[in-house]
Design a protein around this motif. Sequence first.
Motif, mmCIF file in Angstrom:
data_model
loop_
_atom_site.group_PDB
_atom_site.id
_atom_site.type_symbol
_atom_site.label_atom_id
_atom_site.label_comp_id
_atom_site.label_asym_id
_atom_site.label_seq_id
_atom_site.Cartn_x
_atom_site.Cartn_y
_atom_site.Cartn_z
ATOM 1 N N GLU A 124 0.826 -1.212 0.000
ATOM 2 C CA GLU A 124 0.000 0.000 0.000
ATOM 3 C C GLU A 124 0.861 1.263 0.000
ATOM 4 O O GLU A 124 0.532 2.253 -0.660
ATOM 5 C CB GLU A 124 -0.919 0.001 1.226
ATOM 6 N N ARG A 182 -10.522 -2.871 2.724
ATOM 7 C CA ARG A 182 -9.301 -3.648 2.952
ATOM 8 C C ARG A 182 -9.680 -5.124 3.094
ATOM 9 O O ARG A 182 -10.480 -5.478 3.945
ATOM 10 C CB ARG A 182 -8.581 -3.161 4.211
ATOM 11 N N ASN A 224 -5.350 -3.074 0.662
ATOM 12 C CA ASN A 224 -6.208 -1.918 0.390
ATOM 13 C C ASN A 224 -6.704 -1.986 -1.047
ATOM 14 O O ASN A 224 -6.022 -1.576 -1.983
ATOM 15 C CB ASN A 224 -5.433 -0.628 0.643
ATOM 16 N N VAL A 282 -7.117 1.484 -2.913
ATOM 17 C CA VAL A 282 -5.884 2.013 -3.500
ATOM 18 C C VAL A 282 -5.522 1.274 -4.781
ATOM 19 O O VAL A 282 -5.126 1.869 -5.779
ATOM 20 C CB VAL A 282 -4.728 1.938 -2.486
#
Length: 319
Positions: free
Chosen positions: A69, A301, A308, A311
Amino acid sequence: MRNRLIQMASVGLAAILMGLGSSHADAACTVPAPVTSIDPAGFYDDPAAYAQAVKPMRDYIYQLNKAAESKQWSCVLALLDGWARADALMGPISGYQGYYERSWAGTDFALVLLRLPREVSAANADQLRVITSWLTRIAIATRDADAINHLHNNLVYWAGLNLVAIGTLAQQQKLIDAGLARAREGIRDIGPHGELEREIKRGDRALHYHTFALIPLVFTAELAERQGVNLYQENYGAIGRLANLVIKAVQNPDSFAEITPVKQNLFPWTFQDELSWMEPYYTRTRDPRVPALMAPRRPFREWRLGGNVTVAWDGEPPQ
């Protein structure tokens, strides 16, 4: 003289702080002792023993996913290389839960590595060969696991994602094809209202398992697009029907009574991180119902999907 002492003290403090920062960075990338075999009690059989048994592996995955991440790619590679050289998780399994855990872990590792920048992959080709060889062994073990294959339910779809993710990483078409076959089994099972008969049999957990089954189907469909395969259109848009069923249930859980009269019992994570499939699904479909459901739950998540998901997979933040 006083100013010089203050200056020297400041330099010394800065050096100490820099040293602490370096120690933290080193500590953050210390490779944990490899888990040679993952063989916990069943999730429902003995929850306390299960939690204790999977903790070392889950802690490692958490560390790996956090490194990915924050784009600490050297740490990501060090962590995976350390476990790859120890052939971690490949020891004997006496029960059945370990087969699921190893499959999920391998999926996570592959999805992390599929995010590696091209230049990082090129600069670390030798290390990646070691890691990819290990992940291929995990995928083959998943492919051949009778403890999974005989179930014909959501765990088979998760095995499919494992095979497609690792096959894509390793550029092994046979693994990809084996994974697509498992995903297609799930897609064929989706009924006209988005229902999965095998998951309905889970009684008061049916809604949870419909949600859980949808995750690997969506992510496999996304990876399949890279192979020029459109799983979304198969069985007359079956993945969309299942997604619609779950979306309606998130909006109004009582709507699931159309599928089964049994009152549903959800885990705390069912309508939280296990809705992580919405990230790629919304990017692809722009379903107008999804942004309002995603917004209060972000970031998603999920330890099985590289950490994540927001992301890694977000195309555009919903307003």
